[in-house]
Design a protein around this motif. Structure first.
Motif, PDB file in Angstrom:
ATOM      1  N   ASP A  36       0.855  -1.179   0.000  1.00 39.12           N
ATOM      2  CA  ASP A  36       0.000   0.000   0.000  1.00 39.12           C
ATOM      3  C   ASP A  36       0.892   1.231   0.000  1.00 39.12           C
ATOM      4  OD1 ASP A  36      -1.869   1.961   0.291  1.00 39.12           O
ATOM      5  OD2 ASP A  36      -2.889   1.063   2.003  1.00 39.12           O
ATOM      6  N   ASN A  37       0.854   1.987  -1.075  1.00 41.66           N
ATOM      7  CA  ASN A  37       1.707   3.160  -1.224  1.00 41.66           C
ATOM      8  C   ASN A  37       1.056   4.443  -0.735  1.00 41.66           C
ATOM      9  OD1 ASN A  37       2.713   1.481  -4.100  1.00 41.66           O
ATOM     10  ND2 ASN A  37       4.130   1.974  -2.462  1.00 41.66           N
ATOM     11  N   GLY A  38      -0.022   4.316   0.037  1.00 44.52           N
ATOM     12  CA  GLY A  38      -0.620   5.464   0.705  1.00 44.52           C
ATOM     13  C   GLY A  38      -1.299   6.434  -0.240  1.00 44.52           C
ATOM     14  N   GLY A  39      -1.574   7.625   0.272  1.00 47.62           N
ATOM     15  CA  GLY A  39      -2.244   8.653  -0.514  1.00 47.62           C
ATOM     16  C   GLY A  39      -3.749   8.488  -0.511  1.00 47.62           C
ATOM     17  N   SER A  40      -4.440   9.523  -0.956  1.00 51.90           N
ATOM     18  CA  SER A  40      -5.904   9.506  -1.040  1.00 51.90           C
ATOM     19  C   SER A  40      -6.362  10.229  -2.292  1.00 51.90           C
ATOM     20  CB  SER A  40      -6.534  10.185   0.192  1.00 51.90           C
ATOM     21  OG  SER A  40      -6.454   9.358   1.316  1.00 51.90           O
ATOM     22  N   THR A  41      -7.543   9.850  -2.760  1.00 52.83           N
ATOM     23  CA  THR A  41      -8.185  10.531  -3.878  1.00 52.83           C
ATOM     24  C   THR A  41      -9.651  10.747  -3.540  1.00 52.83           C
ATOM     25  OG1 THR A  41      -8.754   8.454  -4.986  1.00 52.83           O
ATOM     26  CG2 THR A  41      -6.650   9.485  -5.592  1.00 52.83           C
ATOM     27  N   LEU A  42     -10.258  11.697  -4.220  1.00 54.40           N
ATOM     28  CA  LEU A  42     -11.700  11.905  -4.071  1.00 54.40           C
ATOM     29  C   LEU A  42     -12.266  12.479  -5.353  1.00 54.40           C
ATOM     30  CD1 LEU A  42     -12.775  15.101  -3.618  1.00 54.40           C
ATOM     31  CD2 LEU A  42     -11.514  14.839  -1.511  1.00 54.40           C
ATOM     32  N   GLY A  43     -13.560  12.273  -5.523  1.00 52.89           N
ATOM     33  CA  GLY A  43     -14.259  12.799  -6.690  1.00 52.89           C
ATOM     34  C   GLY A  43     -15.580  13.424  -6.294  1.00 52.89           C
ATOM     35  N   LEU A  52     -11.835  15.462  -9.962  1.00 51.65           N
ATOM     36  CA  LEU A  52     -11.046  14.391  -9.377  1.00 51.65           C
ATOM     37  C   LEU A  52      -9.810  15.019  -8.759  1.00 51.65           C
ATOM     38  CD1 LEU A  52     -11.148  11.590 -12.088  1.00 51.65           C
ATOM     39  CD2 LEU A  52     -12.428  11.716  -9.977  1.00 51.65           C
ATOM     40  N   ALA A  53      -9.451  14.570  -7.580  1.00 50.67           N
ATOM     41  CA  ALA A  53      -8.307  15.147  -6.889  1.00 50.67           C
ATOM     42  C   ALA A  53      -7.581  14.076  -6.096  1.00 50.67           C
ATOM     43  CB  ALA A  53      -8.758  16.274  -5.958  1.00 50.67           C
ATOM     44  N   GLY A  54      -6.307  14.301  -5.875  1.00 54.84           N
ATOM     45  CA  GLY A  54      -5.511  13.395  -5.074  1.00 54.84           C
ATOM     46  C   GLY A  54      -4.238  14.068  -4.614  1.00 54.84           C
ATOM     47  N   ASP A  55      -3.658  13.559  -3.548  1.00 53.96           N
ATOM     48  CA  ASP A  55      -2.373  14.094  -3.114  1.00 53.96           C
ATOM     49  C   ASP A  55      -1.258  13.408  -3.897  1.00 53.96           C
ATOM     50  OD1 ASP A  55      -2.844  11.603  -1.599  1.00 53.96           O
ATOM     51  OD2 ASP A  55      -0.938  12.103  -0.661  1.00 53.96           O
ATOM     52  N   THR A  56      -0.043  13.894  -3.770  1.00 52.48           N
ATOM     53  CA  THR A  56       1.065  13.378  -4.579  1.00 52.48           C
ATOM     54  C   THR A  56       2.098  12.603  -3.764  1.00 52.48           C
ATOM     55  OG1 THR A  56       2.327  15.434  -4.324  1.00 52.48           O
ATOM     56  CG2 THR A  56       0.812  15.289  -6.202  1.00 52.48           C
ATOM     57  N   ARG A  57       1.804  12.290  -2.508  1.00 49.17           N
ATOM     58  CA  ARG A  57       2.777  11.572  -1.681  1.00 49.17           C
ATOM     59  C   ARG A  57       2.688  10.076  -1.931  1.00 49.17           C
ATOM     60  NH1 ARG A  57       3.366  12.934   4.624  1.00 49.17           N
ATOM     61  NH2 ARG A  57       4.262  14.770   3.610  1.00 49.17           N
ATOM     62  N   ILE A  87     -11.687  11.621 -20.658  1.00 47.73           N
ATOM     63  CA  ILE A  87     -11.881  10.728 -19.515  1.00 47.73           C
ATOM     64  C   ILE A  87     -10.679  10.850 -18.595  1.00 47.73           C
ATOM     65  CG2 ILE A  87     -12.087   8.310 -18.805  1.00 47.73           C
ATOM     66  CD1 ILE A  87     -13.496   7.764 -21.447  1.00 47.73           C
ATOM     67  N   VAL A  88     -10.927  10.845 -17.299  1.00 46.84           N
ATOM     68  CA  VAL A  88      -9.863  10.945 -16.302  1.00 46.84           C
ATOM     69  C   VAL A  88      -9.955   9.753 -15.364  1.00 46.84           C
ATOM     70  CG1 VAL A  88      -8.931  12.288 -14.388  1.00 46.84           C
ATOM     71  CG2 VAL A  88      -9.788  13.458 -16.418  1.00 46.84           C
ATOM     72  N   LEU A  89      -8.813   9.155 -15.072  1.00 48.59           N
ATOM     73  CA  LEU A  89      -8.722   7.982 -14.217  1.00 48.59           C
ATOM     74  C   LEU A  89      -7.937   8.333 -12.962  1.00 48.59           C
ATOM     75  CD1 LEU A  89      -8.971   4.789 -13.896  1.00 48.59           C
ATOM     76  CD2 LEU A  89      -6.715   4.721 -14.946  1.00 48.59           C
ATOM     77  N   SER A  90      -8.444   7.939 -11.812  1.00 41.90           N
ATOM     78  CA  SER A  90      -7.747   8.158 -10.546  1.00 41.90           C
ATOM     79  C   SER A  90      -7.476   6.818  -9.895  1.00 41.90           C
ATOM     80  CB  SER A  90      -8.595   9.038  -9.617  1.00 41.90           C
ATOM     81  OG  SER A  90      -8.029   9.102  -8.334  1.00 41.90           O
ATOM     82  N   VAL A  91      -6.223   6.593  -9.492  1.00 42.37           N
ATOM     83  CA  VAL A  91      -5.843   5.337  -8.839  1.00 42.37           C
ATOM     84  C   VAL A  91      -5.138   5.643  -7.531  1.00 42.37           C
ATOM     85  CG1 VAL A  91      -5.668   4.013 -10.961  1.00 42.37           C
ATOM     86  CG2 VAL A  91      -3.683   5.260 -10.148  1.00 42.37           C
ATOM     87  N   LEU A 236      -1.499  18.889  -3.652  1.00 47.81           N
ATOM     88  CA  LEU A 236      -2.851  18.509  -4.072  1.00 47.81           C
ATOM     89  C   LEU A 236      -2.948  18.648  -5.579  1.00 47.81           C
ATOM     90  CD1 LEU A 236      -5.883  17.882  -3.669  1.00 47.81           C
ATOM     91  CD2 LEU A 236      -6.232  20.338  -3.272  1.00 47.81           C
ATOM     92  N   GLN A 237      -3.295  17.556  -6.237  1.00 47.99           N
ATOM     93  CA  GLN A 237      -3.529  17.562  -7.683  1.00 47.99           C
ATOM     94  C   GLN A 237      -5.028  17.667  -7.907  1.00 47.99           C
ATOM     95  OE1 GLN A 237      -2.649  13.876  -9.641  1.00 47.99           O
ATOM     96  NE2 GLN A 237      -2.676  14.757 -11.695  1.00 47.99           N
ATOM     97  N   LEU A 238      -5.465  18.779  -8.482  1.00 43.08           N
ATOM     98  CA  LEU A 238      -6.886  19.062  -8.676  1.00 43.08           C
ATOM     99  C   LEU A 238      -7.188  19.090 -10.170  1.00 43.08           C
ATOM    100  CD1 LEU A 238      -9.588  19.885  -7.289  1.00 43.08           C
ATOM    101  CD2 LEU A 238      -8.869  22.254  -7.553  1.00 43.08           C
ATOM    102  N   VAL A 239      -8.027  18.156 -10.615  1.00 45.94           N
ATOM    103  CA  VAL A 239      -8.376  18.048 -12.034  1.00 45.94           C
ATOM    104  C   VAL A 239      -9.882  18.270 -12.179  1.00 45.94           C
ATOM    105  CG1 VAL A 239      -8.389  16.560 -14.067  1.00 45.94           C
ATOM    106  CG2 VAL A 239      -6.486  16.438 -12.441  1.00 45.94           C
TER     107      VAL A 239
END
Length: 256
Positions: A36-43, A52-57, A87-91, A236-239
């Motif tokens: 598990d490489n951590g981090g979080s995303t949300l939509g 779609l957004a996520g942190d970069t750590r 289309i945007v993909l968040s992992v 914070l990566q905000l798309v």
């Protein structure tokens, strides 16, 4: 019963022992390839946009592997910059599987456009993702969650089940962000002031959020999460996806 000769005998004669031999400890071998490489995303979706957004750590236990590991990717773009993507993909989670899934889906969407002369629809791409994950159900792509957005937001489990939602959080800080989204986006446990007392209070009706309000909620969610979770932070990566295209921005978060 096994008889063992004991050459360190008493006196000059041969000594005998009828004790059971000591059994060797049992060793169990297993193979677990995931980290598990951590981090979080949300939509979050609105009437004419999806965010779609996520942190970069990127982490591994208490170690920080990278402070700039984006988790949101453009799919089906014309070049490496992602121009022309719809289309945007968040992992989030196991980065190796996430990157492999992103590359595979990107190739599928590009081949569809090449063969059919038109872009793949979001609903068709959502179904194709489900098929990819179901193919891997016996060795699943775990710790991954993804969303696609063109006014639509889909969430998945590791074996391909998916549903369309208005908002969703995943990853290390999902338990911190989800209650915030439930209250601020889905209006759960919000009531009209002065409408009654106790259980007689009138629930507040959910209304579509404006883009500026939704983007503010995303920033607030991650600002709060980095204060409480060591696997979330740095940037914070905000798309934001609208009918006019995809806009991407990076904003600093706490780095400790």
């Amino acid at each position: 019963m096994t008889m063992l000769l004991n050459h360190a005998s008493h006196g000059d004669g041969i000594g005998y022992s009828f004790a059971q031999p000591t059994a060797a400890p049992v060793q169990q071998h297993s193979f677990y390839p995931y980290t598990d490489n951590g981090g979080s995303t949300l939509g979050i979706t609105g009437s004419d946009f999806a965010i779609l957004a996520g942190d970069t750590r990127s982490t591994s236990g208490y170690n920080i592997n990278s402070r700039m590991a984006p988790k949101v990717f453009k799919i089906g773009g014309d070049d490496e910059t992602g121009e022309g993507a719809q289309i945007v993909l968040s992992v989030v989670g196991f980065a190796a599987d996430g990157n492999a899934l992103k590359e595979r889906l990107d190739n599928i969407v590009k081949m569809y456009k090449y063969k059919h002369g038109k872009p793949m629809s979001v609903s068709a791409c959502a179904q194709r993702l489900s098929t990819i994950l179901y193919e891997k159900r016996f060795f699943p792509i775990t710790y991954t969650r993804f969303w696609e957005g063109k006014g639509a937001l889909y969430s998945y489990d590791p074996v391909g089940s998916y549903e369309r939602e208005q908002c969703r959080a995943a990853g290390a800080a999902s338990s911190l962000i989800t209650p915030f989204l439930d209250n601020q986006v889905n209006f759960k446990n919000q009531y009209v002031p002065g409408s009654g007392e106790g259980h007689a209070l009138e629930p507040k009706k959910a209304e579509p959020l404006s883009r500026s309000t939704a983007e503010g909620l995303v920033r607030d969610a991650f600002t709060s999460a980095v204060e409480r979770h060591i696997e979330v932070g740095d940037y914070l990566q905000l798309v934001t996806i609208t009918k006019d295209g995809i806009e991407e921005a990076f904003q600093p978060l706490k780095k400790d």
